[in-house]
Scaffold this motif. Structure first.
Motif, PDB file in Angstrom:
ATOM      1  N   LYS A 166      30.472   9.237 -37.573  1.00 18.80           N
ATOM      2  CA  LYS A 166      29.801   8.331 -36.638  1.00 18.80           C
ATOM      3  C   LYS A 166      28.305   8.267 -36.926  1.00 18.80           C
ATOM      4  O   LYS A 166      27.690   7.195 -36.875  1.00 18.80           O
ATOM      5  CB  LYS A 166      30.042   8.791 -35.204  1.00 18.80           C
ATOM      6  CG  LYS A 166      29.433   7.879 -34.147  1.00 18.80           C
ATOM      7  CD  LYS A 166      29.742   8.374 -32.744  1.00 18.80           C
ATOM      8  CE  LYS A 166      29.094   7.477 -31.692  1.00 18.80           C
ATOM      9  NZ  LYS A 166      29.347   7.982 -30.314  1.00 18.80           N
ATOM     10  N   THR A 167      27.720   9.408 -37.234  1.00 17.08           N
ATOM     11  CA  THR A 167      26.298   9.445 -37.577  1.00 17.08           C
ATOM     12  C   THR A 167      26.026   8.613 -38.818  1.00 17.08           C
ATOM     13  O   THR A 167      25.030   7.882 -38.897  1.00 17.08           O
ATOM     14  CB  THR A 167      25.846  10.897 -37.804  1.00 17.08           C
ATOM     15  OG1 THR A 167      26.006  11.637 -36.585  1.00 17.08           O
ATOM     16  CG2 THR A 167      24.387  10.960 -38.239  1.00 17.08           C
ATOM     17  N   GLU A 169      27.716   6.000 -39.841  1.00 15.88           N
ATOM     18  CA  GLU A 169      27.797   4.588 -39.468  1.00 15.88           C
ATOM     19  C   GLU A 169      26.495   4.129 -38.819  1.00 15.88           C
ATOM     20  O   GLU A 169      25.999   3.030 -39.070  1.00 15.88           O
ATOM     21  CB  GLU A 169      28.972   4.357 -38.519  1.00 15.88           C
ATOM     22  CG  GLU A 169      30.350   4.542 -39.150  1.00 15.88           C
ATOM     23  CD  GLU A 169      30.723   3.399 -40.102  1.00 15.88           C
ATOM     24  OE1 GLU A 169      29.873   2.506 -40.344  1.00 15.88           O
ATOM     25  OE2 GLU A 169      31.853   3.413 -40.607  1.00 15.88           O
ATOM     26  N   GLU A 170      25.935   4.985 -37.966  1.00 17.73           N
ATOM     27  CA  GLU A 170      24.669   4.636 -37.311  1.00 17.73           C
ATOM     28  C   GLU A 170      23.539   4.534 -38.331  1.00 17.73           C
ATOM     29  O   GLU A 170      22.683   3.643 -38.246  1.00 17.73           O
ATOM     30  CB  GLU A 170      24.337   5.688 -36.245  1.00 17.73           C
ATOM     31  CG  GLU A 170      25.305   5.674 -35.061  1.00 17.73           C
ATOM     32  CD  GLU A 170      25.117   6.862 -34.144  1.00 17.73           C
ATOM     33  OE1 GLU A 170      24.319   7.775 -34.499  1.00 17.73           O
ATOM     34  OE2 GLU A 170      25.771   6.906 -33.085  1.00 17.73           O
ATOM     35  N   LEU A 171      23.534   5.420 -39.318  1.00 15.51           N
ATOM     36  CA  LEU A 171      22.490   5.411 -40.333  1.00 15.51           C
ATOM     37  C   LEU A 171      22.628   4.213 -41.278  1.00 15.51           C
ATOM     38  O   LEU A 171      21.632   3.722 -41.811  1.00 15.51           O
ATOM     39  CB  LEU A 171      22.502   6.720 -41.117  1.00 15.51           C
ATOM     40  CG  LEU A 171      22.037   7.954 -40.330  1.00 15.51           C
ATOM     41  CD1 LEU A 171      22.235   9.222 -41.148  1.00 15.51           C
ATOM     42  CD2 LEU A 171      20.576   7.812 -39.919  1.00 15.51           C
ATOM     43  N   GLY A 173      23.293   1.355 -40.286  1.00 16.27           N
ATOM     44  CA  GLY A 173      22.581   0.312 -39.567  1.00 16.27           C
ATOM     45  C   GLY A 173      21.076   0.379 -39.757  1.00 16.27           C
ATOM     46  O   GLY A 173      20.361  -0.586 -39.460  1.00 16.27           O
ATOM     47  N   ARG A 174      20.606   1.515 -40.275  1.00 16.81           N
ATOM     48  CA  ARG A 174      19.174   1.676 -40.541  1.00 16.81           C
ATOM     49  C   ARG A 174      18.872   1.564 -42.032  1.00 16.81           C
ATOM     50  O   ARG A 174      17.790   1.929 -42.479  1.00 16.81           O
ATOM     51  CB  ARG A 174      18.697   3.017 -39.993  1.00 16.81           C
ATOM     52  CG  ARG A 174      18.920   3.149 -38.496  1.00 16.81           C
ATOM     53  CD  ARG A 174      18.414   4.456 -37.936  1.00 16.81           C
ATOM     54  NE  ARG A 174      16.970   4.572 -38.028  1.00 16.81           N
ATOM     55  CZ  ARG A 174      16.272   5.529 -37.417  1.00 16.81           C
ATOM     56  NH1 ARG A 174      16.905   6.430 -36.661  1.00 16.81           N
ATOM     57  NH2 ARG A 174      14.967   5.601 -37.557  1.00 16.81           N
TER      58      ARG A 174
END
Length: 250
Positions: A166-167, A169-171, A173-174
């Protein structure tokens, strides 16, 4: 056991001492509690642990006695971090300060503290901006990790996250993309390792877990010419980290 090897530096025993550790904000990696104990102080400790997402282990008295150094554990033993964890924002801030694309190393199921310490040392020398580890099935920042890192733990941020995939996937986005070490992947020389990147390393036995591997954008293999087919996790991390350095500085 790993906890026993580092217990002088990272273990707190007794109900009042453990509760005070939580209330003071100290990072507690794992909590061992006597199975079946339901009195008020223990319920309070469990409640504090759940607030902080601490890993709870309900164990027998024999197991607690085995871990205990004082033999006065009162049914509660906490394993604490020798160093405080950072957060991922600090890693991005470090990259920005240096004027570099973010370069992070993510570790999936690295349970040996010597490997973790060696990888943090390599991360520092290779210019990585931080190391990310999962909360479960992973070594924490024990005194052994600190010693093996040869001081790198003072300079390289280490963050602990609940869910590695999950982390990632969030990264993404960055702007980060991810490459994992896998013996069936493309040769590392043929993979573009420039730009904002996260290098994912698994343990020697199982490698990178399925969900984390599927979250990666690419897989990279290290060419091997010998009779055996795997490298120690910290060595593999070093080889791939320096291929990233090579490509970035060409």
């Amino acid at each position: 056991m790993k906890e026993q090897n580092n217990r002088n530096e990272s273990m707190i025993e007794g109900r009042n001492a453990v509760l005070e550790a939580f209330r003071s904000g100290k990072t507690v990696d794992k909590l061992y509690i006597l199975d079946g104990c339901q009195d008020g102080p223990v319920r309070t400790i469990v409640r504090e642990a759940k607030k902080r997402d601490t890993i709870l282990n309900f164990v027998t008295k024999e197991r607690l006695d085995q871990l205990s150094e004082t033999k006065k554990h009162q049914g509660v033993i906490a394993m604490t971090a020798a160093y405080e964890y950072s957060d991922i924002e600090e890693m991005f801030a470090l990259a920005e300060k240096k004027g570099e694309d973010p370069f992070l190393i993510l570790l999936d199921n690295i349970e040996d503290p010597h490997n973790l310490g060696a990888i943090i040392r390599t991360a520092n020398l290779a210019g990585a901006h931080g190391v990310i580890i999962p909360k479960r099935r992973a070594a924490g920042l024990t005194a052994t990790v600190s010693k093996t890192s040869a001081g790198a733990l003072n300079y390289t941020p280490v963050a602990k996250v609940t869910n590695l995939a999950k982390t990632m996937e969030e990264l993404k986005g960055r702007g980060l993309w991810f490459v994992c070490a896998d013996m069936d992947g493309d040769a590392m020389y043929d993979v573009n390792l420039k730009g904002p990147i996260g290098l994912v390393i698994g343990n020697e036995g199982e490698g990178v877990s399925r969900l984390v591997r599927e979250t990666c954008d690419f897989t990279a293999s290290i060419p091997m010419r010998g009779e055996i087919d795997s490298l120690n996790a910290s060595v593999a991390a070093g080889v791939l980290a320096y291929e990233i350095v090579r490509q970035r500085t060409r």
